[in-house]
Design an enzyme around this catalytic site. Structure first.
Site, PDB file in Angstrom:
ATOM      1  N   SER A 237       0.838  -1.201   0.000  1.00  0.00           N
ATOM      2  CA  SER A 237       0.000   0.000   0.000  1.00  0.00           C
ATOM      3  C   SER A 237       0.872   1.249   0.000  1.00  0.00           C
ATOM      4  O   SER A 237       0.504   2.272  -0.589  1.00  0.00           O
ATOM      5  CB  SER A 237      -0.931   0.003   1.214  1.00  0.00           C
ATOM      6  N   GLY A 240       1.818   1.838  -3.513  1.00  0.00           N
ATOM      7  CA  GLY A 240       0.632   2.283  -4.253  1.00  0.00           C
ATOM      8  C   GLY A 240       0.288   3.732  -3.947  1.00  0.00           C
ATOM      9  O   GLY A 240      -0.108   4.495  -4.840  1.00  0.00           O
ATOM     10  N   GLU A 257      -3.320  -2.667  -7.310  1.00  0.00           N
ATOM     11  CA  GLU A 257      -3.672  -3.936  -6.669  1.00  0.00           C
ATOM     12  C   GLU A 257      -2.634  -4.115  -5.570  1.00  0.00           C
ATOM     13  O   GLU A 257      -1.517  -4.547  -5.815  1.00  0.00           O
ATOM     14  CB  GLU A 257      -3.646  -5.054  -7.711  1.00  0.00           C
ATOM     15  N   CYS A 291      -0.473 -11.759  -1.768  1.00  0.00           N
ATOM     16  CA  CYS A 291      -1.327 -10.660  -1.287  1.00  0.00           C
ATOM     17  C   CYS A 291      -2.648 -11.235  -0.802  1.00  0.00           C
ATOM     18  O   CYS A 291      -3.338 -10.623   0.005  1.00  0.00           O
ATOM     19  CB  CYS A 291      -1.500  -9.593  -2.350  1.00  0.00           C
TER      20      CYS A 291
HETATM   21  C1  UN1 Z   1      -0.635 -11.726  -5.549  1.00  0.00           C
HETATM   22  O1  UN1 Z   1      -0.279 -12.258  -4.511  1.00  0.00           O
HETATM   23  O2  UN1 Z   1      -0.254 -10.547  -5.855  1.00  0.00           O
HETATM   24  O3  UN1 Z   1      -5.284 -15.501  -5.991  1.00  0.00           O
HETATM   25  C2  UN1 Z   1      -1.463 -12.382  -6.587  1.00  0.00           C
HETATM   26  C3  UN1 Z   1      -4.082 -15.790  -5.857  1.00  0.00           C
HETATM   27  C4  UN1 Z   1      -3.218 -15.770  -7.080  1.00  0.00           C
HETATM   28  C5  UN1 Z   1      -2.680 -14.406  -7.340  1.00  0.00           C
HETATM   29  C6  UN1 Z   1      -2.048 -13.718  -6.178  1.00  0.00           C
HETATM   30  N1  UN1 Z   1      -3.981 -16.226  -8.221  1.00  0.00           N
HETATM   31  O4  UN1 Z   1      -3.606 -16.125  -4.789  1.00  0.00           O
END
Ligand code: UN1
Length: 502
Positions: A237, A240, A257, A291
């Site tokens: 963040s 971002g 994202e 994430c």
């Molecule tokens: C990320 O961690 O930035 O849904 C992406 C998921 C994967 C993508 C993660 N398809 O865990």
């Protein structure tokens, strides 16, 4: 020797050339054993500027190529990636430390989004809207934007680029990619294959994609360049926020994202066997460095003790180790900073009275490799580090009594990426996915918070940044929309019935 043998052999297999002269850049280490994988030259501000100029020129021609023709590039690229799935997966593992199965899964995401983009190349449609005026036509048309800057993180060094690149290219844009400096080699390999695919089709590959290597200053050169029309950034963040602030004065478009502090609610009716599998994959998988990783487990008091017992048993014997070895489920953390952040959060939790299970460093291999046993931390309420995103395998657990309170706890995090509920109760599942439920961009039922398919829109709310990538109609983020009113009559009636007679 600029690159270690493994890296040279992977690039050889891919047919992607490595720069021959000694690059005076930054070093990329493998989290698997701490060894030097290679040295990569950092791009100067002047080089970024020059790359944007080339990408802009290429855009002027690329936007005129019919979208289904542009789609053929993604078909070729997807096929090339499919042929090289194994070495690409191995490269991801060497560079990020995720287990090979997950490295291969990430490459599969690249293949999948290429197929999605190929189909999409025949479906970039706008609306025709009823005009209030006689003999008038009201339309929406969609057009490419220009050069798109892609900033990606270390943890998904190929898939996140591909989500953006596949759609942006099909939509008629050209690309500059600023990968994480921790995953510079994955970026060289994947962008190299994209250029190779273009070349093999007889397309002019120059300017379609260029990689700007380096640290945040390289990203800044990209963000500040007036000919970059959209910045799509994945990462923390804090990153971002600085991208958004740098883009605000010129209203440059951003697609953000960012992080997540994702929760799962476990209800009394939940199938606990399924919960354990879903929770362990999401919380300990990828060493907690997605994430979408599960960080907060909100468990109904009636099933708390049973679930804790099962999780402790699994966590106690989770195979942690060399991510290239079959059977290993948890690889290393990316680096010492990640390890330090994890230990700091665990200490803070302990100081606040939480019960900490596991989380200790495992001495496997080199001193510069950071392997840990994923941790479970019990809190009596949601507080302290439980409300912060620590990019490490820490699963905070706390009990709840009332489902509405559990939803409020889910929504109390600053981020809003992913969430899930484990229940067999239809009402709970429906409430969770309704307007009264989770406030996250992803709200799942009876699966974990991570491991989304490419077909859906991916991203989240609040400090996650609001952007959406990958499937559904996210292609619209890579295009500009024009409203066209066409008068095919012989008079000039005005909207709203305005009289303006000369
Ligand atoms: C990320 O961690 O930035 O849904 C992406 C998921 C994967 C993508 C993660 N398809 O865990």
């Amino acid at each position: 020797m600029n690159y270690c043998t493994d890296i040279r052999s992977i690039f050889n297999t891919l047919g992607v050339p490595l720069p021959s002269e000694e690059p005076k850049g930054f070093e990329v280490f493998s989290p698997v054993d701490g060894r030097l994988l290679g040295q990569v030259a950092a791009s100067s501000q002047a080089q970024v500027s020059a790359a944007v100029a080339v990408a802009h020129q290429r855009f002027l021609a690329w936007r005129a190529v019919p979208a289904p023709k542009r789609g053929e590039l993604l078909r070729a690229f997807g096929e090339t990636v499919r042929q090289h799935k194994e070495p690409l997966g191995r490269l991801i593992t060497l560079e990020t430390g995720k287990i090979l199965q997950e490295g291969l899964g990430e490459v599969q995401e690249v293949i999948d989004i290429c197929e999605f983009a190929l189909g999409l190349s025949r479906q970039l449609y706008g609306l025709s809207i009823a005009s209030e005026r006689p003999e008038h036509k009201l339309l929406e048309t969609w057009h490419p934007m220009g050069v798109v800057g892609i900033i990606s993180a270390f943890n998904f060094p190929m898939a996140v680029f591909a989500w953006n690149a596949a759609l942006a290219l099909v939509c008629g844009n050209t690309l500059i990619w600023k990968p994480s400096e921790k995953a510079a080699l994955s970026a060289m390999a994947l962008s190299g294959l994209l250029l190779q695919s273009a070349r093999n089709m007889g397309l002019d590959e120059h300017g379609l994609v260029a990689v700007a290597q380096g640290e945040s200053v390289t990203g800044k050169a990209l963000v500040d360049h007036p000919d970059v029309k959209l910045i799509s950034a994945t990462g923390s963040s804090a990153m971002g926020r600085s991208v958004a602030m740098a883009c605000a004065p010129t209203f440059k478009r951003t697609l953000l994202e960012l992080g997540g502090n994702n929760a799962a609610i476990v209800c009394p009716s939940a199938n606990l066997e399924l919960v354990v599998r879903g929770v362990v994959f999401s919380a300990a998988g990828t060493a907690g460095q997605r994430c979408t990783s599960l960080r907060r487990l909100l468990v109904h008091r009636s099933v708390y003790a049973d679930l804790l017992k099962s999780l402790l048993k699994v966590y106690g014997s989770l195979p942690v180790g060399d991510p290239l070895k079959e059977g290993v489920l948890v690889g290393p953390l990316i680096d010492q900073a990640a390890f330090d952040a994890m230990q700091k959060a665990l200490k803070q939790a302990k100081d606040m009275g939480a019960t900490v299970h596991f989380g200790e460093r495992l001495t496997l291999g080199d001193a510069k490799a950071f392997y840990v046993r994923p941790a479970i931390v019990e809190f009596d309420a949601q507080k302290g580090p439980m409300l912060q995103e620590t990019f490490a395998p820490i699963l905070y657990m706390t009990a709840y009594d009332d489902f509405d309170v559990a939803i409020a706890m889910n929504n109390a995090a600053a981020h809003g990426l992913s969430s899930s509920v484990f229940t067999q109760d239809l009402r709970e599942a429906e409430v969770f996915t309704s307007a009264l439920g989770s406030d996250c961009g992803i709200a799942n039922v009876n699966i974990g918070t991570s491991g989304a398919e490419i077909g859906g829109a991916f991203g989240g709310e609040k400090e996650t940044g609001g952007g959406r990538e990958s499937g559904s109609d996210t292609w619209k983020a890579y295009m500009r929309r024009a409203t066209n009113t066409v008068n095919y009559g012989t008079s000039l009636p005005l909207a709203q019935g305005i009289k303006f007679d000369l």
